[in-house]
Design a protein around this motif. Structure first.
Motif, PDB file in Angstrom:
ATOM      1  N   ASP A 100       0.833  -1.219   0.000  1.00  0.00           N
ATOM      2  CA  ASP A 100       0.000   0.000   0.000  1.00  0.00           C
ATOM      3  C   ASP A 100       0.864   1.263   0.000  1.00  0.00           C
ATOM      4  OD1 ASP A 100       0.818  -0.500   2.608  1.00  0.00           O
ATOM      5  OD2 ASP A 100      -1.109  -0.042   3.534  1.00  0.00           O
ATOM      6  N   HIS A 187       4.159   0.242  13.048  1.00  0.00           N
ATOM      7  CA  HIS A 187       3.381  -0.737  12.276  1.00  0.00           C
ATOM      8  C   HIS A 187       4.289  -1.618  11.414  1.00  0.00           C
ATOM      9  CE1 HIS A 187       0.541  -2.022   9.100  1.00  0.00           C
ATOM     10  NE2 HIS A 187       1.434  -1.546   8.252  1.00  0.00           N
ATOM     11  N   CYS A 206       0.830   4.357   7.761  1.00  0.00           N
ATOM     12  CA  CYS A 206       0.293   3.145   8.394  1.00  0.00           C
ATOM     13  C   CYS A 206       0.461   3.129   9.910  1.00  0.00           C
ATOM     14  CB  CYS A 206       0.937   1.910   7.779  1.00  0.00           C
ATOM     15  SG  CYS A 206       0.466   1.665   6.054  1.00  0.00           S
ATOM     16  N   HIS A 247      -3.189   6.040   6.873  1.00  0.00           N
ATOM     17  CA  HIS A 247      -3.148   5.314   5.598  1.00  0.00           C
ATOM     18  C   HIS A 247      -4.473   4.659   5.266  1.00  0.00           C
ATOM     19  CE1 HIS A 247      -0.931   4.039   2.145  1.00  0.00           C
ATOM     20  NE2 HIS A 247       0.176   4.484   2.667  1.00  0.00           N
ATOM     21  N   HIS A 248      -5.216   4.337   6.325  1.00  0.00           N
ATOM     22  CA  HIS A 248      -6.466   3.613   6.104  1.00  0.00           C
ATOM     23  C   HIS A 248      -7.586   4.300   6.865  1.00  0.00           C
ATOM     24  CE1 HIS A 248      -3.863   0.548   4.403  1.00  0.00           C
ATOM     25  NE2 HIS A 248      -3.091   0.729   5.463  1.00  0.00           N
TER      26      HIS A 248
HETATM   27 ZN   LIG Z   1      -0.960   0.097   5.502  1.00  0.00          ZN
END
Ligand SMILES: [Zn+2]
Length: 267
Positions: A100, A187, A206, A247-248
């Motif tokens: 990602d 992470h 992330c 990131h999410h």
């Molecule tokens: Zn990620």
């Protein structure tokens, strides 16, 4: 009363700016949200939701922070940038070795776009790239055959402009300053943040969870002991940040950093 109305309308403006979802749909999986005249969040569902960032650093220069998961999505976004922002030059930054962060690198390098990334990210691509690829494939359902084929044929390309992770790098591009910083492992062992000083914008990547996250998500490559310490470094160093992009999931302000610390402490 007047002051309350002004305050209230400012609040609505801020909220609608931050939460104006999916202004432009590039295809069924790729969405673009304009935060302001300089910053656009790119959200790719492939099939998991993931944010990257497009920054118009000047009339002539655009910076892409992380990429969509694959080369087709990345090609679409580079076309969009060329058509709509018409830069002379595009540069890119990778904030980690996961797909990602850098799945679009093959396309970027093919187009001669320089990619900044850490030495640690390059090592981890060699050490763990194949392993993460297999893991992602194993998570896909049988009906996601099309996406599975993309992941199976994926090639990992390293950033070509590397720096020592501990040193980070400060890039002056156009009118903006991009501070690429490693606060410690989180992470993943190589996750970086990017702070854009002139915009008070923190791309947390992330290591920062969205407010709707109830858990830490995938922690297979995480350093759970160091992650909270790294988050506190970010919290202290970037307390002036006004916009924080995880990131999410949905972006917001520095409360996302505190929320991530809470998740880590209750883990
Ligand atoms: Zn990620």
């Amino acid at each position: 009363m007047g002051r309350i109305v002004i305050l209230f309308s400012c609040l609505i403006m801020t909220v609608s700016n931050l939460f104006a979802q999916f202004e432009t749909k590039l295809n069924e999986e790729l969405f673009l949200t304009k935060l302001n005249d300089t910053a656009y969040v790119l959200t790719h569902y492939f099939p998991w939701e993931s944010n990257s960032l497009i920054i118009k650093a000047s009339e002539k220069e655009v910076v892409l922070i992380d990429t969509p998961y694959d080369t087709a999505g990345t090609a679409l976004i580079i076309d969009w940038i060329n058509t709509n922002l018409k830069p002379d030059k595009i540069s890119a930054i990778n904030t980690g070795f996961h797909v990602d962060n850098l799945g679009g690198n093959p396309y970027l390098r093919e187009k001669g776009i320089d990619i900044f990334g850490s030495d640690r990210t390059c090592e981890l691509i060699d050490e763990k790239g194949k392993q993460t690829q297999q893991k992602l494939i194993s998570w896909l359902k049988p009906e996601q055959e099309r996406i599975k084929k993309v992941y199976e044929s994926m090639v990992f390309v390293k950033p070509n402009k590397t720096f020592k992770i501990q040193d980070g790098i400060t890039l002056k591009i156009g009118a903006l300053t991009f501070e690429v910083f490693f606060p410690g492992e989180s992470h993943s062992p190589d996750n970086l943040i990017v702070y854009i000083d002139e915009l008070d914008l923190l791309f947390g990547g992330c290591m920062v969870k969205s407010l709707s996250s109830r858990n830490l998500g995938f922690t297979g490559d995480a350093n759970i002991a160091e992650w909270p310490k790294s988050m506190k470094v970010v919290q202290e160093k970037y307390k002036m940040a006004q916009i924080v992009i995880p990131h999410h999931g949905m972006w917001g302000d520095m409360s996302l950093v505190q929320h991530t610390i809470n998740l880590l402490e209750n883990n």
